[in-house]
Design a protein around this motif. Structure first.
Motif, PDB file in Angstrom:
ATOM      1  N   PHE A  11       0.817  -1.210   0.000  1.00 14.94           N
ATOM      2  CA  PHE A  11       0.000   0.000   0.000  1.00 14.94           C
ATOM      3  C   PHE A  11       0.856   1.268   0.000  1.00 14.94           C
ATOM      4  CE2 PHE A  11      -2.151   3.406   2.350  1.00 14.94           C
ATOM      5  CZ  PHE A  11      -3.213   3.634   1.489  1.00 14.94           C
ATOM      6  N   SER A  12       1.979   1.217   0.784  1.00 15.60           N
ATOM      7  CA  SER A  12       2.838   2.405   0.870  1.00 15.60           C
ATOM      8  C   SER A  12       3.388   2.769  -0.501  1.00 15.60           C
ATOM      9  CB  SER A  12       3.983   2.157   1.850  1.00 15.60           C
ATOM     10  OG  SER A  12       4.765   1.064   1.417  1.00 15.60           O
ATOM     11  N   VAL A  13       3.666   1.742  -1.324  1.00 17.59           N
ATOM     12  CA  VAL A  13       4.189   2.007  -2.666  1.00 17.59           C
ATOM     13  C   VAL A  13       3.101   2.608  -3.545  1.00 17.59           C
ATOM     14  CG1 VAL A  13       5.050   0.909  -4.755  1.00 17.59           C
ATOM     15  CG2 VAL A  13       5.988   0.262  -2.534  1.00 17.59           C
ATOM     16  N   LEU A  14       1.889   2.074  -3.407  1.00 18.93           N
ATOM     17  CA  LEU A  14       0.782   2.638  -4.184  1.00 18.93           C
ATOM     18  C   LEU A  14       0.585   4.106  -3.837  1.00 18.93           C
ATOM     19  CD1 LEU A  14      -1.793  -0.285  -4.050  1.00 18.93           C
ATOM     20  CD2 LEU A  14      -0.495   0.511  -6.035  1.00 18.93           C
ATOM     21  N   LEU A  15       0.741   4.410  -2.536  1.00 21.50           N
ATOM     22  CA  LEU A  15       0.595   5.793  -2.091  1.00 21.50           C
ATOM     23  C   LEU A  15       1.697   6.657  -2.692  1.00 21.50           C
ATOM     24  CD1 LEU A  15      -1.344   7.297  -0.209  1.00 21.50           C
ATOM     25  CD2 LEU A  15       0.372   7.066   1.595  1.00 21.50           C
ATOM     26  N   LEU A  16       2.919   6.129  -2.637  1.00 22.20           N
ATOM     27  CA  LEU A  16       4.052   6.861  -3.218  1.00 22.20           C
ATOM     28  C   LEU A  16       3.820   7.110  -4.699  1.00 22.20           C
ATOM     29  CD1 LEU A  16       7.176   5.181  -1.597  1.00 22.20           C
ATOM     30  CD2 LEU A  16       6.647   7.609  -1.565  1.00 22.20           C
ATOM     31  N   THR A  49      12.653   2.463  -3.566  1.00 21.79           N
ATOM     32  CA  THR A  49      13.543   1.804  -2.606  1.00 21.79           C
ATOM     33  C   THR A  49      12.893   0.539  -2.059  1.00 21.79           C
ATOM     34  OG1 THR A  49      14.401   3.960  -1.996  1.00 21.79           O
ATOM     35  CG2 THR A  49      14.876   2.137  -0.499  1.00 21.79           C
ATOM     36  N   ASP A  50      11.611   0.641  -1.709  1.00 20.45           N
ATOM     37  CA  ASP A  50      10.924  -0.500  -1.098  1.00 20.45           C
ATOM     38  C   ASP A  50      10.269  -1.430  -2.117  1.00 20.45           C
ATOM     39  OD1 ASP A  50      11.608   0.491   1.329  1.00 20.45           O
ATOM     40  OD2 ASP A  50       9.739   1.598   1.608  1.00 20.45           O
ATOM     41  N   TYR A  51      10.263  -1.011  -3.350  1.00 18.68           N
ATOM     42  CA  TYR A  51       9.585  -1.833  -4.357  1.00 18.68           C
ATOM     43  C   TYR A  51      10.283  -1.570  -5.688  1.00 18.68           C
ATOM     44  CZ  TYR A  51       5.941  -3.987  -7.139  1.00 18.68           C
ATOM     45  OH  TYR A  51       5.263  -4.790  -8.004  1.00 18.68           O
ATOM     46  N   ASN A  52      11.311  -2.369  -5.964  1.00 18.23           N
ATOM     47  CA  ASN A  52      12.191  -2.084  -7.092  1.00 18.23           C
ATOM     48  C   ASN A  52      12.003  -3.124  -8.182  1.00 18.23           C
ATOM     49  OD1 ASN A  52      14.296  -1.680  -8.887  1.00 18.23           O
ATOM     50  ND2 ASN A  52      15.701  -0.995  -7.289  1.00 18.23           N
ATOM     51  N   GLU A  53      11.166  -2.785  -9.145  1.00 20.26           N
ATOM     52  CA  GLU A  53      10.900  -3.734 -10.228  1.00 20.26           C
ATOM     53  C   GLU A  53      12.103  -3.891 -11.159  1.00 20.26           C
ATOM     54  OE1 GLU A  53       6.158  -3.852 -10.925  1.00 20.26           O
ATOM     55  OE2 GLU A  53       7.164  -2.090 -11.756  1.00 20.26           O
TER      56      GLU A  53
END
Ligand SMILES: [Zn+2]
Length: 290
Positions: free
Chosen positions: A7-12, A121-125
């Motif tokens: 969720f935090s990545v979606l928010l970012l 940083t937290d979600y690096n595709e």
């Protein structure tokens, strides 16, 4: 199957898409200044300034592994002519130093999630992608429909400085003969900074600190225009904003330089010292490329 996205990545991503996407077109560069690269370079004692305008030659053909992320319909979204065109443009621009590029393979990537590549940083595709799709000793170029970086928002492409992975990521719309994103990112790949770089200090218009500030290249004029806000006129003359440096000297920025942010109709060249810097970086760091 849809993968889990925190969720935090979606928010970012939402923040990035509302604040950054509205400001930046997708030809914008996402290569951040790399202080670790600069510190390594300083330790090796390689100066940014090579002193003369004679262009060194390396006479080498380098291999590009071209990775194309397919969309959800299994389409590449890239025309064959554009692939050839992008390769041709690189070869024209690097011909003065005898460096050429050959797309030695095209690797189609079926995971369409990465067609909209998110590099956080937290979600690096990108890390996920290169863990599976990467050919050592070649320049790995990845084509995606959109590229979003945590600090930059949507960008047209980005690369790693020498010492980093052999990776360039490029927007599919920017991979053709006319676009300059690939040459610009290849410039970073071989160690060139933006002409408007200020992390090492602000370059003075008279060139007196050009060896230690700005882009460390003395035959690229000092460039105050980080945002590319200035619009050169139709003949690519700089029209402002006309500004002075701390000495009161007027800037005359290099609106034709590939490492600037000026319109792609104007930017078309590297300078002799930029070429020499790329030769030096190739010989000292990226010499292992096939
Ligand atoms: Zn750049």
């Amino acid at each position: 199957m849809r993968r889990f996205v925190p969720f935090s990545v979606l928010l970012l991503l939402l923040i990035a898409s509302t604040s950054a996407l509205s400001q930046h077109d997708h030809s914008r560069c996402g290569t951040p200044f790399d202080r670790a690269f600069r510190e390594q370079e300083a330790l090796r004692g390689i100066p940014g300034y090579f002193g003369c305008n004679a262009i060194e030659r390396v006479d080498v053909k380098l291999q590009i592994s071209l990775h194309i992320v397919q969309d959800r319909d299994g389409m590449t979204g890239v025309a064959d002519d554009d692939i050839i065109g992008a390769q041709d443009r690189l070869n024209l621009l690097w011909a003065p130093i005898g460096m050429s590029f050959e797309i030695c393979r095209i690797n189609l990537i079926e995971n369409y999630q990465w067609d909209s590549l998110m590099v956080f940083t937290d979600y690096n595709e990108e890390a996920q992608m290169i863990a599976v799709h990467y050919f050592p000793n070649t320049i790995n170029v990845y084509l995606c429909d959109t590229i979003v970086r945590e600090d930059e928002g949507q960008v047209g492409g980005y690369a790693y400085f020498p010492g980093g992975p052999d990776v360039i990521v490029c927007d599919k719309d920017e991979f053709n003969f006319d676009a300059v994103v690939m040459p610009h990112e290849m410039g970073h790949f071989f160690g060139l900074y933006h002409t408007f770089e200020t992390d090492l200090g602000i370059e003075l218009a008279d060139g007196s600190n050009c060896e230690v500030a700005g882009d460390l290249v003395c035959d690229t004029e000092a460039d105050p225009d980080e945002d590319g806000n200035a619009d050169p006129d139709i003949e690519c003359n700089y029209t402002g904003p006309v500004t002075q440096d701390s000495n009161g000297d007027w800037y005359v920025p290099p609106v034709d330089n590939i490492m600037s942010y000026y319109p792609e109709d104007c930017i078309c060249r590297f300078t002799p010292q930029q070429y020499n810097r790329m030769v030096e970086q190739y010989r000292t760091i990226r010499f292992y490329l096939w």
